[in-house]
Write a protein that holds these residues in place. Structure first.
Motif, PDB file in Angstrom:
ATOM      1  N   TYR A 237      47.105  39.589  50.084  1.00  0.00           N
ATOM      2  CA  TYR A 237      47.429  40.432  48.929  1.00  0.00           C
ATOM      3  C   TYR A 237      48.731  39.958  48.285  1.00  0.00           C
ATOM      4  CZ  TYR A 237      48.948  44.541  46.264  1.00  0.00           C
ATOM      5  OH  TYR A 237      49.394  45.374  45.267  1.00  0.00           O
ATOM      6  N   GLU A 239      50.068  36.948  48.434  1.00  0.00           N
ATOM      7  CA  GLU A 239      49.859  35.652  47.790  1.00  0.00           C
ATOM      8  C   GLU A 239      49.080  35.807  46.489  1.00  0.00           C
ATOM      9  OE1 GLU A 239      51.277  32.818  48.510  1.00  0.00           O
ATOM     10  OE2 GLU A 239      52.342  33.937  50.067  1.00  0.00           O
ATOM     11  N   GLN A 240      48.119  36.707  46.473  1.00  0.00           N
ATOM     12  CA  GLN A 240      47.349  36.924  45.254  1.00  0.00           C
ATOM     13  C   GLN A 240      48.235  37.450  44.131  1.00  0.00           C
ATOM     14  OE1 GLN A 240      44.472  40.387  44.660  1.00  0.00           O
ATOM     15  NE2 GLN A 240      43.018  38.714  44.927  1.00  0.00           N
ATOM     16  N   ARG A 241      49.099  38.407  44.457  1.00  0.00           N
ATOM     17  CA  ARG A 241      50.000  38.956  43.439  1.00  0.00           C
ATOM     18  C   ARG A 241      51.001  37.906  42.955  1.00  0.00           C
ATOM     19  NH1 ARG A 241      50.860  44.206  42.514  1.00  0.00           N
ATOM     20  NH2 ARG A 241      51.915  43.269  40.722  1.00  0.00           N
ATOM     21  N   GLU A 244      49.180  35.633  40.576  1.00  0.00           N
ATOM     22  CA  GLU A 244      48.972  36.326  39.295  1.00  0.00           C
ATOM     23  C   GLU A 244      50.262  36.334  38.479  1.00  0.00           C
ATOM     24  OE1 GLU A 244      45.553  39.478  40.892  1.00  0.00           O
ATOM     25  OE2 GLU A 244      47.620  40.124  40.624  1.00  0.00           O
ATOM     26  N   THR A 363      41.629  46.468  48.090  1.00  0.00           N
ATOM     27  CA  THR A 363      41.901  45.039  47.907  1.00  0.00           C
ATOM     28  C   THR A 363      42.320  44.385  49.212  1.00  0.00           C
ATOM     29  OG1 THR A 363      42.569  45.435  45.608  1.00  0.00           O
ATOM     30  CG2 THR A 363      43.279  43.369  46.619  1.00  0.00           C
ATOM     31  N   LEU A 367      40.301  41.439  51.162  1.00  0.00           N
ATOM     32  CA  LEU A 367      40.936  40.138  51.394  1.00  0.00           C
ATOM     33  C   LEU A 367      41.014  39.804  52.879  1.00  0.00           C
ATOM     34  CD1 LEU A 367      43.837  40.318  48.769  1.00  0.00           C
ATOM     35  CD2 LEU A 367      41.814  38.832  48.674  1.00  0.00           C
TER      36      LEU A 367
END
Length: 446
Positions: A237, A239-241, A244, A363, A367
């Motif tokens: 989570y 790393e995804q943010r 983004e 989320t 993930l």
């Protein structure tokens, strides 16, 4: 008009009911003054007499059909007996009606401060009951008890639930039950003719998102691979943010803060980690303030929101090193505030809504590859389950979980306790001759 005089028996009344014209009267041959009068709604049984000042009066006893011929004759005799002694039966009836109407108009305040106070003063917590009714139904005190109705109760409950700090349903019900007791007492003493709220009940409020989650979540612990998946999901989570944010900064929004070097990209990671390491309910994390935390002594001291109506004093909870590490890092990242919410809304700075963590948790769960049906509340159940399986005392677990009673802990988690009873009976058996059975022999292997 011809005056009809005959004994008013059942047969006579039946005939008169069919044949007597509206407005005409028939008089009883035996009881002076007793007569019937025909009307559109049937025969009225009446007594005509003169009161003490010579004024003619008529007392209506009732309608034939509601009264039998025998009942009408008996009531007429009683009325004539009152007249013979100088009384006025119609005046007595009117006085009785006025008294009944007065009683029906008696206010809640009058009865509470009068007869009901005398009654409750003999009860163990009678004064508390009186205070509860007076405090919680202030707006009703000057209303007649008989005027209370379902609409009034529904408005009262809605008003009580609409305040900034609404009381629990159980608290409202205690107050309402106290009022019900007062009204039942008034009926028993014939102050009011009937209980106005006899079949009126409070409406149970819909469960909050947190309560629904608590009820729907399976009370189970996380398997080791699920714990690994949880932490992997949290890291994914983050790393995804970060990815983004990098994309946003590269496409015209360079004013946004860089997240690559931030320990936490937002409140989600520390919020979930703190729930995992403390077992706190979501509501207590939403309401957690920096004033509640002592990072030096590794404690949180706060009032538990779910049980605040029963236990308004704050409770102290120890923090593990891992939980303290999370809070310290988040504290530094937030600028080391001395007060305010630990997890304020990033939008308006106020308290997060009850549903604020649903989407982030979905989320993280996806993930990390966690089961789709795994509720966020399972982190709280895991906290308690792991403690019990590690041999922690159930009373200590109950306190850490802020359960209202140890019975709750026993009900849901006692079955996870190590089976020390088997060790005890085995130790006892080994003291008997031949009681020391080897493992191979126990399996039947010679």
């Amino acid at each position: 008009m011809t005056k009809i005089t005959e004994k008013l028996t059942t047969r006579t009344l039946e005939r008169l009911a069919r044949n007597l014209a509206d407005g005409d009267e028939a008089w009883d041959a035996d009881l002076a003054g007793y007569h019937v009068r025909a009307g559109k709604r049937g025969l009225s049984l009446r007594v005509s007499y003169y009161n003490s000042v010579g004024k003619r009066r008529v007392l209506t006893l009732g309608r034939y059909g509601d009264l039998t011929a025998a009942q009408g004759r008996n009531d007429a005799r009683e009325a004539l007996g009152v007249i013979a002694q100088g009384g006025d039966p119609r005046a007595l009836l009117e006085k009785a009606r006025e008294d009944a109407e007065h009683r029906e108009r008696q206010t809640l305040r009058a009865y509470l401060s009068g007869p009901y106070t005398a009654f409750q003063n003999r009860a163990k917590d009678g004064k508390g009951t009186l205070r509860r009714i007076e405090k919680d139904f202030t707006d009703w005190l000057d209303r007649p008890m008989s005027s209370l109705d379902r609409a009034a109760v529904e408005r009262w409950q809605a008003d009580q639930e609409a305040v900034d700090k609404p009381r629990s349903f159980a608290t409202l019900k205690r107050s309402y039950d106290a009022l019900q007791g007062l009204l039942a007492h008034a009926v028993e003493r014939r102050v009011i003719s009937e209980h106005p709220l006899l079949r009126v009940k409070l409406q149970k409020p819909a469960l909050t998102e947190e309560e629904l989650a608590e009820q729907g979540a399976e009370r189970r612990y996380l398997e080791p691979e699920e714990v690994d998946a949880l932490f992997a999901g949290l890291e994914a989570y983050q790393e995804q943010r970060r990815a983004e944010r990098r994309n946003s900064r590269q496409h015209g929004r360079s004013y946004l803060p860089d997240l690559d070097h931030a320990i936490y990209v937002d409140h989600v990671n520390p919020w979930i980690l703190l729930m995992y390491f403390t077992g706190f309910r979501p509501g207590d994390l939403f309401g957690l303030r920096w004033e509640h935390t002592n990072l030096t002594f590794k404690t949180v001291r706060k009032v538990i929101e779910k049980s605040a109506h029963k236990r308004p004093e704050p409770q102290t909870f120890p923090l593990s090193g891992a939980a303290t590490k999370v809070l310290k890092a988040w504290h530094r990242q937030q600028g080391e505030p001395k007060s305010g919410l630990v997890f304020p809304s990033p939008v308006n700075g106020r308290r997060l809504s009850q549903t604020a963590m649903q989407r982030p948790w979905a989320t993280v769960r996806k993930l990390g590859g966690l089961p789709e049906g795994l509720q966020l509340y399972a982190l709280r159940h895991n906290f308690a389950s792991q403690l019990v399986m590690a041999g922690a005392d159930l009373l200590a677990v109950s306190r850490l979980m802020a359960h209202s009673s140890i019975e709750t802990t026993i009900k849901f988690y006692a079955h996870l306790s190590p089976d020390h009873t088997r060790d005890l009976v085995e130790a006892f058996a080994r003291k008997a001759p031949g009681g020391d059975v080897g493992e191979a022999e126990e399996r039947g292997v010679v």
